[in-house]
Design a protein around this motif. Sequence first.
Motif, PDB file in Angstrom:
ATOM      1  N   LEU A   1       0.816  -1.216   0.000  1.00 37.96           N
ATOM      2  CA  LEU A   1       0.000   0.000   0.000  1.00 37.96           C
ATOM      3  C   LEU A   1       0.850   1.265   0.000  1.00 37.96           C
ATOM      4  O   LEU A   1       0.428   2.293  -0.518  1.00 37.96           O
ATOM      5  CB  LEU A   1      -0.931   0.004   1.219  1.00 37.96           C
ATOM      6  CG  LEU A   1      -2.154  -0.907   1.126  1.00 37.96           C
ATOM      7  CD1 LEU A   1      -2.859  -0.988   2.465  1.00 37.96           C
ATOM      8  CD2 LEU A   1      -3.114  -0.424   0.057  1.00 37.96           C
TER       9      LEU A   1
ATOM     10  N   GLN B   1       1.461   2.119  -3.545  1.00 38.94           N
ATOM     11  CA  GLN B   1       0.231   2.522  -4.227  1.00 38.94           C
ATOM     12  C   GLN B   1      -0.250   3.894  -3.755  1.00 38.94           C
ATOM     13  O   GLN B   1      -0.719   4.707  -4.549  1.00 38.94           O
ATOM     14  CB  GLN B   1      -0.852   1.452  -4.007  1.00 38.94           C
ATOM     15  CG  GLN B   1      -0.549   0.155  -4.747  1.00 38.94           C
ATOM     16  CD  GLN B   1      -1.657  -0.863  -4.586  1.00 38.94           C
ATOM     17  OE1 GLN B   1      -2.281  -0.954  -3.541  1.00 38.94           O
ATOM     18  NE2 GLN B   1      -1.891  -1.642  -5.622  1.00 38.94           N
TER      19      GLN B   1
ATOM     20  N   THR C   1      -5.756   0.890  -5.562  1.00 35.38           N
ATOM     21  CA  THR C   1      -5.358   0.962  -4.159  1.00 35.38           C
ATOM     22  C   THR C   1      -6.498   0.535  -3.243  1.00 35.38           C
ATOM     23  O   THR C   1      -6.289  -0.185  -2.260  1.00 35.38           O
ATOM     24  CB  THR C   1      -4.928   2.401  -3.813  1.00 35.38           C
ATOM     25  OG1 THR C   1      -3.884   2.802  -4.698  1.00 35.38           O
ATOM     26  CG2 THR C   1      -4.446   2.502  -2.377  1.00 35.38           C
TER      27      THR C   1
END
Length: 289
Positions: free
Chosen positions: A181, A184, A227
Amino acid sequence: NLSTHTSPKKLIAATTLSILNKILITLPEFFFGLAIDVVLNAHQPMLTQWGIIGNNHQLVFLASCIAVIWFLASLVYYFEMLLWQGYVQKLQHTLRMKVYACLAQHPTLPKKIGNAVSIINDDINHIEHFFRFAAHEAIHLVVGTLIIGGIYFYCAPLIGIIALVPLPFVVILSVQFHNKLQLQFLLVRNQAGTLATHITQDLTAEKLQDMKLEQESLRYHDIALATAKTNALFNPLINMVIAVGIIGTLLVSGYYTLQGQLTPGMFSIIFLQTQRLLWPFARTAQLID
């Protein structure tokens, strides 16, 4: 050095109140379990050993304890939130001024004005959300694990081990999703800055370019959606891991209760505290986010 502008004493006080609040909201389950023990084991409840005689008196005592604890927890929470809010508002003001001072001297500022606005406005405003919710939850997570885990290992080591089995898997999944993450969100943040820069420059020049804006907006849409899909996958996986710990604790503590090694009240305490121990880890997705 932000510490000279943001009152570290207020941060320490807010953290202390968060710890105290977690301790207080952990206690009612123990009194609920003792109340169940009074009702189901009326001839020899645990409270008799404390010198409180009579089932009615015992229930009144437990109800009074729960009322006092919830009142104190609510009071502590009120002052805790005030301290966090005061600290974070001061921190945001300090950061906003320092970032603005740096950006004002930046030679390429006109080309990245949207990025500058996003940093000063959106990014710094997100700090409030972090300190008001994520930092608060993280403190409760750590304190709850230490308190409840310690009680388990003192009273019933096997049940404590079973309850804590999911935690290493939660940590491993959290690290993996954090790494994924992080990249992203960086892409999302960069594209948000690009989009904001394009909008700002167009409005400043009074020359709108609908096609270019649509391309940048669609690109932001695609990156943000990818995401969100990754983020959405994390929570169900964590919930499944946590469910294993809760089910295992239920079976073992239930077996001990049927064998007479635990009272019904103690069984209730263990089951309720297991949920209070494990379910907060389901919010690790929000903490990472």
